[in-house]
Design an enzyme around this catalytic site. Structure first.
Site, PDB file in Angstrom:
ATOM      1  N   LYS A 263      68.173  57.435  53.175  1.00  0.00           N
ATOM      2  CA  LYS A 263      67.562  56.745  52.633  1.00  0.00           C
ATOM      3  C   LYS A 263      67.974  55.371  52.988  1.00  0.00           C
ATOM      4  O   LYS A 263      67.651  54.199  54.082  1.00  0.00           O
ATOM      5  CB  LYS A 263      67.347  56.594  51.447  1.00  0.00           C
ATOM      6  CG  LYS A 263      66.184  57.203  50.570  1.00  0.00           C
ATOM      7  CD  LYS A 263      65.208  56.816  51.156  1.00  0.00           C
ATOM      8  CE  LYS A 263      63.774  57.511  50.591  1.00  0.00           C
ATOM      9  NZ  LYS A 263      63.372  57.135  48.912  1.00  0.00           N
TER      10      LYS A 263
ATOM     11  N   ALA B 285      53.874  66.603  36.852  1.00  0.00           N
ATOM     12  CA  ALA B 285      53.596  65.496  35.446  1.00  0.00           C
ATOM     13  C   ALA B 285      55.305  64.884  35.326  1.00  0.00           C
ATOM     14  O   ALA B 285      55.557  64.711  34.736  1.00  0.00           O
ATOM     15  CB  ALA B 285      53.340  65.836  34.335  1.00  0.00           C
TER      16      ALA B 285
ATOM     17  N   GLU C  12      67.669  56.697  43.405  1.00  0.00           N
ATOM     18  CA  GLU C  12      67.129  57.752  44.070  1.00  0.00           C
ATOM     19  C   GLU C  12      67.555  59.250  43.504  1.00  0.00           C
ATOM     20  O   GLU C  12      67.941  59.541  43.199  1.00  0.00           O
ATOM     21  CB  GLU C  12      66.891  57.695  45.214  1.00  0.00           C
ATOM     22  CG  GLU C  12      66.355  58.764  46.538  1.00  0.00           C
ATOM     23  CD  GLU C  12      65.045  58.941  46.863  1.00  0.00           C
ATOM     24  OE1 GLU C  12      64.567  59.118  47.363  1.00  0.00           O
ATOM     25  OE2 GLU C  12      64.575  57.614  46.788  1.00  0.00           O
ATOM     26  N   ASP C  13      66.372  60.134  43.181  1.00  0.00           N
ATOM     27  CA  ASP C  13      66.340  61.715  42.831  1.00  0.00           C
ATOM     28  C   ASP C  13      66.755  61.532  42.219  1.00  0.00           C
ATOM     29  O   ASP C  13      68.129  62.276  42.086  1.00  0.00           O
ATOM     30  CB  ASP C  13      66.405  62.525  44.485  1.00  0.00           C
ATOM     31  CG  ASP C  13      65.999  62.513  44.947  1.00  0.00           C
ATOM     32  OD1 ASP C  13      64.447  62.219  45.274  1.00  0.00           O
ATOM     33  OD2 ASP C  13      66.185  62.807  46.311  1.00  0.00           O
TER      34      ASP C  13
ATOM     35  N   ASP D  19      62.567  54.272  43.062  1.00  0.00           N
ATOM     36  CA  ASP D  19      61.742  54.697  44.495  1.00  0.00           C
ATOM     37  C   ASP D  19      60.337  56.108  44.602  1.00  0.00           C
ATOM     38  O   ASP D  19      59.615  55.896  44.932  1.00  0.00           O
ATOM     39  CB  ASP D  19      62.503  55.306  45.663  1.00  0.00           C
ATOM     40  CG  ASP D  19      61.315  54.573  47.324  1.00  0.00           C
ATOM     41  OD1 ASP D  19      60.762  53.612  47.816  1.00  0.00           O
ATOM     42  OD2 ASP D  19      61.824  56.174  47.692  1.00  0.00           O
ATOM     43  N   ASP D  20      60.991  57.228  43.595  1.00  0.00           N
ATOM     44  CA  ASP D  20      60.536  58.544  43.198  1.00  0.00           C
ATOM     45  C   ASP D  20      59.199  57.689  42.152  1.00  0.00           C
ATOM     46  O   ASP D  20      58.064  58.106  42.148  1.00  0.00           O
ATOM     47  CB  ASP D  20      61.264  59.722  42.445  1.00  0.00           C
ATOM     48  CG  ASP D  20      62.443  59.872  43.357  1.00  0.00           C
ATOM     49  OD1 ASP D  20      61.908  60.189  44.930  1.00  0.00           O
ATOM     50  OD2 ASP D  20      63.799  59.577  42.943  1.00  0.00           O
TER      51      ASP D  20
ATOM     52  N   ASN E 116      58.104  66.940  48.791  1.00  0.00           N
ATOM     53  CA  ASN E 116      58.699  66.937  49.865  1.00  0.00           C
ATOM     54  C   ASN E 116      59.669  67.964  49.030  1.00  0.00           C
ATOM     55  O   ASN E 116      60.147  68.674  47.863  1.00  0.00           O
ATOM     56  CB  ASN E 116      59.531  65.755  50.251  1.00  0.00           C
ATOM     57  CG  ASN E 116      58.227  64.994  50.728  1.00  0.00           C
ATOM     58  OD1 ASN E 116      57.493  65.211  52.308  1.00  0.00           O
ATOM     59  ND2 ASN E 116      58.726  63.873  50.276  1.00  0.00           N
TER      60      ASN E 116
ATOM     61  N   ARG F  36      67.660  65.985  40.994  1.00  0.00           N
ATOM     62  CA  ARG F  36      66.231  67.010  41.184  1.00  0.00           C
ATOM     63  C   ARG F  36      65.987  65.729  42.655  1.00  0.00           C
ATOM     64  O   ARG F  36      65.453  65.292  43.291  1.00  0.00           O
ATOM     65  CB  ARG F  36      65.020  65.627  40.518  1.00  0.00           C
ATOM     66  CG  ARG F  36      63.969  66.831  40.715  1.00  0.00           C
ATOM     67  CD  ARG F  36      62.593  65.598  40.440  1.00  0.00           C
ATOM     68  NE  ARG F  36      62.696  64.257  41.296  1.00  0.00           N
ATOM     69  CZ  ARG F  36      62.184  64.054  41.664  1.00  0.00           C
ATOM     70  NH1 ARG F  36      61.942  65.101  42.710  1.00  0.00           N
ATOM     71  NH2 ARG F  36      62.492  62.771  42.417  1.00  0.00           N
TER      72      ARG F  36
ATOM     73  N   TYR G 183      65.706  61.577  57.637  1.00  0.00           N
ATOM     74  CA  TYR G 183      65.877  61.602  55.900  1.00  0.00           C
ATOM     75  C   TYR G 183      64.060  63.194  55.527  1.00  0.00           C
ATOM     76  O   TYR G 183      64.985  64.249  56.706  1.00  0.00           O
ATOM     77  CB  TYR G 183      64.207  60.410  56.173  1.00  0.00           C
ATOM     78  CG  TYR G 183      63.888  59.993  54.764  1.00  0.00           C
ATOM     79  CD1 TYR G 183      64.529  59.536  53.280  1.00  0.00           C
ATOM     80  CD2 TYR G 183      62.600  59.577  54.639  1.00  0.00           C
ATOM     81  CE1 TYR G 183      63.666  60.046  53.025  1.00  0.00           C
ATOM     82  CE2 TYR G 183      61.472  59.103  53.840  1.00  0.00           C
ATOM     83  CZ  TYR G 183      62.539  59.745  52.055  1.00  0.00           C
ATOM     84  OH  TYR G 183      61.763  59.372  51.303  1.00  0.00           O
TER      85      TYR G 183
END
Length: 628
Positions: free
Chosen positions: A219, A350, A290-291, A313-314, A469, A201, A148
């Protein structure tokens, strides 16, 4: 022996066998203190292959640990060295190789030690899943950063070169109209957990296109290791809608679609088709997004969350971990958590993560203040959000709708000497915040000047959350924070850092606010409750469980997050809290032979036992061959 002993033999003979089974099952299920649950993964496994097919299947391969009776039963005799090894002997042998190869396995100057470790672990994953997860579970603190963050970011950047064996599924823009049939190409009839990304992203590294599949794989490795989700029932997914990364568009070795990303209704139609397809085949699956870039993260969450079992999750996981840390920071100041609504918080960033945290934290404050309109207004006033263009106020042109509720009113900031676009340093100097929270993906944003400004904080023990991260994107390092502000601070980061030696036996604790504290428990709790959706209340219960996990003396010593080595115990407690909340909100529909009414009867201790019994453990099952 029958479990329902009070019926006479004559009466038992007069009842149908199916009714008797239901009566026996009901009695066994509700039998109070003697209630028991079948341990996940404890049953023999029926397989429909033998010989080399078994050895080439990572789900069932045990390698040299196959017993002699299994070798005979599965036609393996002569295909393996004669010495039968124990699972521990296999692990010991692998670990010797891992330590040795990590020093020498290189692909050239760009291949770091961490990437070498990832390659070695990935090879083990390809040939023996049970052993891979045993190594990961037993060494989770050492190898979670390999499978991870931060190493997975490097893996994704280099995935086209690292790709050897397919793992997961790929749905592309060219598959429109075919996805409903495509899902049946996956061999598992039951899938409990999907992690899906569009690669737009990845960990603050930007658009990595199809190479983002690495984050979905990583993940799910943690879902298995931390939550005990059965690895045969997880599915990593990449939705390839193109890439806007010009380097990848020109790279002849790139594995994905070499065209610019779909946008607007075309993009939405691809995601819609994917969601309809996976929930048609697996109606009870849980999908974690995710992302996805901020532009789509909130929109897709709002589009699907009331219809499907899904979460982002983000947005939601990061928010929950941050809330747990923020509540811990209040406790570390020697105050009760109910004082959280008094905290002044400056947020740098933001995007989906930053606004997700502010949204969730303001709701937590509002609940503590009475959960009415004035409570929400008071809660929102405690946040100052700064993006690349400075402080966000109502005077901002073309303001992002998701950030609009937290845009400062000009009269509110005017008396502080602030205005639209004020720099982060200016905001910290004027606001004197209790907390400086970074979710900007800009490495080094908390410069020496910003940290110096925090010396005037109104808090006796200000908190710094450098949460971006991977490691290179952290807003500051713990060394920079402690050297500038001294020992009387709370420090947390998104990626792992070592504690700081402050001299004279003093330690500056670096807390890793890692999403893995929550997302495995959210997924497992949703699965075991059978909840129809994942509610804000379930997410809040997870965050509050994590916040309460730490002992008072640990928190006062500056430790606000637990050790990663305790992740399975943390996940068990978080999942139990999620199940309880799902039952309380009447969202639970039960799991396997445990229906919602039976879940409601479980006390706290029994609920934790129920969760633990349903966590898969990396132990070789007995294999029994059966012809198709």
């Amino acid at each position: 022996m029958a479990i329902f002993p009070s019926l006479s033999p004559h009466l038992r003979r007069s009842l149908s066998s199916s009714l008797l089974r239901r009566l026996d099952h009901r009695t066994a299920t509700v039998e109070g203190s003697r209630r028991s649950f079948t341990t996940e993964g404890s049953r023999p496994t029926i397989v429909h292959k033998r010989s080399l097919d078994i050895l080439h299947d990572p789900w069932f391969n045990k390698g040299t640990a196959f017993s002699m009776t299994e070798r005979d039963r599965l036609d393996l005799r002569g295909l393996l060295p004669p010495n039968v090894m124990t699972p521990q002997q296999q692990i010991d042998r692998f670990m010797v190789d891992l330590k040795r190869l990590a020093l020498y396995a290189r692909d050239g100057p760009s291949d770091t030690n961490a990437l070498a470790k990832w390659r070695i672990l990935n090879r083990l994953h390809d040939r023996n899943e049970t052993m891979f997860y045993k190594v990961l579970v037993d060494n989770i603190e050492e190898y979670a950063p390999i499978v991870y963050t931060p190493t997975v970011g490097l893996v994704c950047q280099n995935y086209s070169g690292l790709f050897r064996r397919p793992r997961g599924m790929y749905f592309s823009a060219e598959d429109r109209g075919e996805m409903m049939s495509m899902v049946y190409n996956w061999p598992a009839d039951q899938v409990d957990m999907i992690v899906v990304t569009d690669g737009s992203r990845i960990l603050g590294l930007g658009d990595l296109g199809v190479q983002g599949i690495g984050i979905a794989i990583g993940k799910l490795d943690l879902y298995v290791a931390a939550a005990g989700i059965n690895p045969q029932r997880v599915l990593p997914v990449m939705i390839d809608v193109g890439t806007n990364n010009e380097k990848l568009l020109k790279d002849p070795l790139y594995l994905g679609l070499q065209e610019h990303r779909l946008d607007g209704d075309e993009y939405i139609s691809v995601i819609d088709e994917f969601m309809q397809a996976v929930f048609t085949r697996w109606p009870n699956v849980i999908v974690q997004f995710e992302d996805f870039q901020s532009k789509w993260a909130f929109k897709l969450l709002q589009r699907y969350r009331s219809t499907y079992r899904m979460f982002n999750d983000d947005v939601q996981g990061t928010a929950g971990v941050a809330i747990a840390g923020l509540l811990g920071a209040v406790r570390a100041q020697g105050k009760p958590m109910i004082d959280f609504p008094k905290q002044k918080i400056v947020v740098a960033g933001a995007g989906s993560a930053g606004i997700g945290v502010v949204n969730a934290a303001s709701k937590t404050m509002a609940r503590m203040l009475g959960n009415n309109e004035s409570a929400f207004e008071s809660a929102r006033s405690q946040f100052w959000v700064v993006d690349a263009m400075g402080l966000i106020t109502e005077d901002r042109a073309n303001i992002d709708p998701d950030a609009l509720p937290f845009a400062k009113k000009l009269r509110e900031v005017g008396h502080q000497g602030l205005s639209e676009g004020a720099s982060l340093v200016e905001v910290v100097k004027k606001v004197k915040p209790d907390v400086l929270l970074g979710l900007s993906a800009v490495g080094g944003l908390f410069s020496n000047e910003v940290l110096e400004a925090l010396k005037d904080s109104s808090s006796s023990r200000p908190a710094i959350f450098a949460m971006s991260n991977p490691t290179k994107n952290a807003e500051c390092t713990p060394e920079e924070a402690f050297s500038t502000l001294g020992e009387n601070i709370i420090f947390a980061s998104g990626s792992p850092f070592n504690d700081v030696n402050l001299g004279n036996g003093r330690v500056g604790h670096c807390n890793q606010g890692n999403n893995m504290y929550l997302f495995p428990g959210i997924g497992l709790g949703t699965l075991l409750s059978g909840a129809r959706i994942i509610s804000d209340g379930m997410l809040q219960a997870a965050a509050e469980c994590l916040a309460a996990y730490m002992k008072e003396e640990e928190v006062l010593n500056g430790i606000i997050y637990p050790s990663i080595s305790s992740i399975r115990d943390i996940t068990k407690e978080v999942a139990a809290a999620v199940v309880r909340e799902a039952v309380a909100e009447d969202l639970a529909e039960g799991y396997r032979n445990m229906d919602a009414r039976e879940l409601q009867r479980l006390n706290q201790e029994e609920m934790v036992a129920y969760v633990q019994k349903n966590m898969w453990n990396p132990v070789y099952p007995t294999l029994v061959y059966r012809k198709d």
